[in-house]
Write a protein that holds these residues in place. Structure first.
Motif, PDB file in Angstrom:
ATOM      1  N   GLY A 161       0.811  -1.216   0.000  1.00  0.00           N
ATOM      2  CA  GLY A 161       0.000   0.000   0.000  1.00  0.00           C
ATOM      3  C   GLY A 161       0.842   1.263   0.000  1.00  0.00           C
ATOM      4  N   GLU A 162       1.910   1.262   0.799  1.00  0.00           N
ATOM      5  CA  GLU A 162       2.798   2.426   0.843  1.00  0.00           C
ATOM      6  C   GLU A 162       3.477   2.635  -0.500  1.00  0.00           C
ATOM      7  N   LEU A 163       3.944   1.553  -1.108  1.00  0.00           N
ATOM      8  CA  LEU A 163       4.605   1.662  -2.413  1.00  0.00           C
ATOM      9  C   LEU A 163       3.641   2.188  -3.473  1.00  0.00           C
ATOM     10  N   GLU A 164       2.409   1.728  -3.421  1.00  0.00           N
ATOM     11  CA  GLU A 164       1.419   2.205  -4.384  1.00  0.00           C
ATOM     12  C   GLU A 164       1.189   3.698  -4.203  1.00  0.00           C
ATOM     13  N   LYS A 165       1.169   4.165  -2.967  1.00  0.00           N
ATOM     14  CA  LYS A 165       0.980   5.595  -2.711  1.00  0.00           C
ATOM     15  C   LYS A 165       2.154   6.418  -3.232  1.00  0.00           C
ATOM     16  N   VAL A 166       3.364   5.878  -3.172  1.00  0.00           N
ATOM     17  CA  VAL A 166       4.524   6.598  -3.714  1.00  0.00           C
ATOM     18  C   VAL A 166       4.305   6.853  -5.203  1.00  0.00           C
ATOM     19  N   VAL A 167       3.947   5.810  -5.927  1.00  0.00           N
ATOM     20  CA  VAL A 167       3.738   5.966  -7.374  1.00  0.00           C
ATOM     21  C   VAL A 167       2.547   6.895  -7.635  1.00  0.00           C
ATOM     22  N   ASP A 168       1.523   6.799  -6.818  1.00  0.00           N
ATOM     23  CA  ASP A 168       0.377   7.713  -6.953  1.00  0.00           C
ATOM     24  C   ASP A 168       0.819   9.168  -6.796  1.00  0.00           C
ATOM     25  N   ARG A 169       1.719   9.425  -5.854  1.00  0.00           N
ATOM     26  CA  ARG A 169       2.199  10.802  -5.654  1.00  0.00           C
ATOM     27  C   ARG A 169       2.964  11.293  -6.885  1.00  0.00           C
ATOM     28  N   PHE A 170       3.698  10.404  -7.559  1.00  0.00           N
ATOM     29  CA  PHE A 170       4.373  10.809  -8.787  1.00  0.00           C
ATOM     30  C   PHE A 170       3.358  11.096  -9.890  1.00  0.00           C
ATOM     31  N   GLU A 171       2.267  10.363  -9.905  1.00  0.00           N
ATOM     32  CA  GLU A 171       1.218  10.683 -10.873  1.00  0.00           C
ATOM     33  C   GLU A 171       0.618  12.044 -10.548  1.00  0.00           C
ATOM     34  N   ASP A 172       0.504  12.384  -9.263  1.00  0.00           N
ATOM     35  CA  ASP A 172       0.035  13.713  -8.881  1.00  0.00           C
ATOM     36  C   ASP A 172       0.972  14.793  -9.424  1.00  0.00           C
ATOM     37  N   VAL A 173       2.281  14.545  -9.356  1.00  0.00           N
ATOM     38  CA  VAL A 173       3.250  15.487  -9.911  1.00  0.00           C
ATOM     39  C   VAL A 173       3.009  15.640 -11.415  1.00  0.00           C
ATOM     40  N   ALA A 174       2.843  14.523 -12.091  1.00  0.00           N
ATOM     41  CA  ALA A 174       2.585  14.563 -13.532  1.00  0.00           C
ATOM     42  C   ALA A 174       1.307  15.342 -13.833  1.00  0.00           C
ATOM     43  N   ASN A 175       0.297  15.184 -13.002  1.00  0.00           N
ATOM     44  CA  ASN A 175      -0.954  15.931 -13.197  1.00  0.00           C
ATOM     45  C   ASN A 175      -0.738  17.433 -13.014  1.00  0.00           C
ATOM     46  N   GLU A 176       0.117  17.804 -12.064  1.00  0.00           N
ATOM     47  CA  GLU A 176       0.452  19.212 -11.864  1.00  0.00           C
ATOM     48  C   GLU A 176       1.174  19.758 -13.096  1.00  0.00           C
ATOM     49  N   ILE A 177       2.098  18.971 -13.627  1.00  0.00           N
ATOM     50  CA  ILE A 177       2.817  19.390 -14.835  1.00  0.00           C
ATOM     51  C   ILE A 177       1.836  19.563 -15.990  1.00  0.00           C
ATOM     52  N   SER A 178       0.923  18.626 -16.135  1.00  0.00           N
ATOM     53  CA  SER A 178      -0.087  18.724 -17.192  1.00  0.00           C
ATOM     54  C   SER A 178      -0.923  19.987 -17.046  1.00  0.00           C
ATOM     55  N   ALA A 179      -1.314  20.308 -15.839  1.00  0.00           N
ATOM     56  CA  ALA A 179      -2.106  21.508 -15.597  1.00  0.00           C
ATOM     57  C   ALA A 179      -1.321  22.763 -15.965  1.00  0.00           C
ATOM     58  N   ILE A 180      -0.038  22.785 -15.632  1.00  0.00           N
ATOM     59  CA  ILE A 180       0.810  23.931 -15.977  1.00  0.00           C
ATOM     60  C   ILE A 180       0.896  24.068 -17.504  1.00  0.00           C
ATOM     61  N   VAL A 181       1.073  22.959 -18.185  1.00  0.00           N
ATOM     62  CA  VAL A 181       1.146  22.986 -19.649  1.00  0.00           C
ATOM     63  C   VAL A 181      -0.158  23.533 -20.223  1.00  0.00           C
ATOM     64  N   ILE A 182      -1.279  23.045 -19.726  1.00  0.00           N
ATOM     65  CA  ILE A 182      -2.578  23.480 -20.241  1.00  0.00           C
ATOM     66  C   ILE A 182      -2.764  24.989 -20.036  1.00  0.00           C
ATOM     67  N   GLU A 183      -2.370  25.481 -18.867  1.00  0.00           N
ATOM     68  CA  GLU A 183      -2.556  26.900 -18.557  1.00  0.00           C
ATOM     69  C   GLU A 183      -1.619  27.808 -19.351  1.00  0.00           C
ATOM     70  N   ASN A 184      -0.491  27.277 -19.792  1.00  0.00           N
ATOM     71  CA  ASN A 184       0.535  28.134 -20.385  1.00  0.00           C
ATOM     72  C   ASN A 184       0.767  27.937 -21.871  1.00  0.00           C
ATOM     73  N   VAL A 185      -0.003  27.077 -22.505  1.00  0.00           N
ATOM     74  CA  VAL A 185       0.195  26.865 -23.940  1.00  0.00           C
ATOM     75  C   VAL A 185      -1.075  27.249 -24.688  1.00  0.00           C
TER      76      VAL A 185
END
Length: 185
Positions: A161-185
């Motif tokens: 469960g902890e390991l799955e949450k680590v990868v989930d947090r990296f997906e959260d980072v990717a989602n933040e990056i996606s949001a930045i791209v959407i707002e700035n392009v």
């Protein structure tokens, strides 16, 4: 890399766990420095709130790694299931992808396609991690359910469960990056 190495077990396990704790402390300091710099800066490369959300999501990922180490130490684990080790590799892959993406944010418009590709790849890594998590729990149940070793199942389940949450947090980072791209392009 330190988490993947820790999941290999062996005599250097504690050294790798200590390294994760050190890196988590460094990440907290970097987060503080970034947030202070954002407050002091008149002009930022993109929205201040996006910078805050991005650095905090990155910090959440390493905080989750630290929590995984705490769980490993709490239950005095020294060996890890093969799928846990595979999840450790997924963590490394996601971390490398994020590390590749961050410098590209300096020129979002030029790097939009590369950033979108990285975000999609992190999402695929997270999906594979979900599958590893589910299969790992099933394997634990088969292994320990037959012997009645509920404690081994519970500890293994917690680590998965902890390991799955680590990868989930990296997906959260990717989602933040996606949001930045959407707002700035």
């Amino acid at each position: 890399e330190a988490l993947r190495s820790a999941l290999a077990g062996g005599p250097d396990l504690q050294k790798h766990c200590d390294r994760i704790v050190e890196l988590e402390d460094q990440a907290d300091e970097i987060t503080r420095e970034v947030l202070l710099a954002v407050r002091r800066s008149f002009i930022t490369p993109f929205d201040r709130g996006d910078i805050k959300d991005l650095i905090q999501s990155m910090d959440d990922a390493i905080d989750m790694m630290h929590k995984t180490v705490k769980t490993i130490r709490l239950y005095e684990q020294t060996t890890f299931e093969p799928r846990m080790q595979e999840m450790g590799k997924a963590v490394v892959e996601a971390a490398h992808l994020v590390a590749e993406a961050i410098p590209l944010l300096d020129r979002i418009g030029v790097n939009v396609h590369k950033l979108n590709g990285i975000v999609e790849e992190v999402t695929r890594v997270e999906g594979r991690s979900d599958d590893l998590h589910d299969q790992g729990l099933k394997d634990l149940f088969r292994k320990h359910g037959a012997t009645g070793n509920a404690m081994a199942y519970m500890i293994g389940s917690e680590i998965y469960g902890e390991l799955e949450k680590v990868v989930d947090r990296f997906e959260d980072v990717a989602n933040e990056i996606s949001a930045i791209v959407i707002e700035n392009v």
